[in-house]
Design a protein around this motif. Structure first.
Motif, PDB file in Angstrom:
ATOM      1  N   UNK A   1     -40.519  30.285  12.454  1.00 51.36           N
ATOM      2  CA  UNK A   1     -40.628  31.319  11.414  1.00 51.36           C
ATOM      3  C   UNK A   1     -40.664  30.712  10.019  1.00 51.36           C
ATOM      4  N   UNK A   2     -40.026  29.561   9.842  1.00 52.88           N
ATOM      5  CA  UNK A   2     -40.003  28.857   8.562  1.00 52.88           C
ATOM      6  C   UNK A   2     -40.275  27.380   8.814  1.00 52.88           C
ATOM      7  N   UNK A   3     -40.564  26.646   7.750  1.00 55.31           N
ATOM      8  CA  UNK A   3     -40.888  25.223   7.887  1.00 55.31           C
ATOM      9  C   UNK A   3     -39.614  24.398   8.038  1.00 55.31           C
ATOM     10  N   UNK A   4     -38.895  24.650   9.124  1.00 57.02           N
ATOM     11  CA  UNK A   4     -37.628  23.963   9.371  1.00 57.02           C
ATOM     12  C   UNK A   4     -37.305  23.997  10.855  1.00 57.02           C
TER      13      UNK A   4
ATOM     14  N   UNK B   1     -35.975  30.097  13.411  1.00 60.13           N
ATOM     15  CA  UNK B   1     -36.176  30.673  14.739  1.00 60.13           C
ATOM     16  C   UNK B   1     -37.555  30.330  15.286  1.00 60.13           C
ATOM     17  N   UNK B   2     -37.627  30.230  16.618  1.00 60.49           N
ATOM     18  CA  UNK B   2     -38.871  29.937  17.320  1.00 60.49           C
ATOM     19  C   UNK B   2     -39.579  31.260  17.606  1.00 60.49           C
TER      20      UNK B   2
ATOM     21  N   UNK C   1     -54.084  25.411   4.118  1.00 63.55           N
ATOM     22  CA  UNK C   1     -53.750  24.399   3.131  1.00 63.55           C
ATOM     23  C   UNK C   1     -53.304  23.083   3.744  1.00 63.55           C
ATOM     24  N   UNK C   2     -52.589  22.306   2.956  1.00 67.69           N
ATOM     25  CA  UNK C   2     -52.125  20.984   3.371  1.00 67.69           C
ATOM     26  C   UNK C   2     -50.700  21.080   3.906  1.00 67.69           C
ATOM     27  N   UNK C   3     -50.253  20.028   4.567  1.00 66.16           N
ATOM     28  CA  UNK C   3     -48.883  20.046   5.088  1.00 66.16           C
ATOM     29  C   UNK C   3     -47.887  20.018   3.938  1.00 66.16           C
ATOM     30  N   UNK C   4     -46.792  20.703   4.116  1.00 69.92           N
ATOM     31  CA  UNK C   4     -45.702  20.742   3.156  1.00 69.92           C
ATOM     32  C   UNK C   4     -44.457  20.191   3.842  1.00 69.92           C
ATOM     33  N   UNK C   5     -43.996  19.037   3.398  1.00 70.53           N
ATOM     34  CA  UNK C   5     -42.800  18.425   3.990  1.00 70.53           C
ATOM     35  C   UNK C   5     -42.903  18.277   5.502  1.00 70.53           C
TER      36      UNK C   5
ATOM     37  N   UNK D   1     -45.868  24.933  12.092  1.00 72.03           N
ATOM     38  CA  UNK D   1     -45.896  23.942  13.154  1.00 72.03           C
ATOM     39  C   UNK D   1     -45.683  22.563  12.531  1.00 72.03           C
ATOM     40  N   UNK D   2     -44.948  21.730  13.234  1.00 76.33           N
ATOM     41  CA  UNK D   2     -44.719  20.367  12.752  1.00 76.33           C
ATOM     42  C   UNK D   2     -46.057  19.622  12.697  1.00 76.33           C
ATOM     43  N   UNK D   3     -46.308  18.955  11.589  1.00 77.28           N
ATOM     44  CA  UNK D   3     -47.592  18.270  11.394  1.00 77.28           C
ATOM     45  C   UNK D   3     -47.850  17.198  12.442  1.00 77.28           C
TER      46      UNK D   3
END
Length: 68
Positions: free
Chosen positions: A20-23, A27-28, A42-46, A61-63
């Motif tokens: 749900x968030x970039x972490x 939650x999945x 866009x581009x990956x953020x962190x 999603x993890x890059x």
């Protein structure tokens, strides 16, 4: 501001988590499997990409699991 470019990405792994968030603590929402495609915004953020799945689910999603 201009809209970030979108492109098609593909999962490099099976049961890769869409969150749900970039972490990793967020939650999945669902999973994608190897070869599944999705729209990347866009581009990956962190180390994360914002994505929209074919069913309309929006998440992150993890890059490391994305190829173009």
């Amino acid at each position: 501001p201009s809209t970030p470019a979108t492109k098609t990405g593909y999962s490099t792994g099976d049961r890769v988590r869409i969150r749900s968030l970039a972490s990793t603590s967020s939650s999945i929402l669902t999973h994608v499997n190897r070869g599944d495609s999705f729209t990347v915004h866009g581009e990956s953020q962190n180390g994360w990409y914002a994505v929209t799945l074919k069913d309309g689910t929006k998440g992150y999603i993890s890059a490391q699991y994305v190829r173009f």
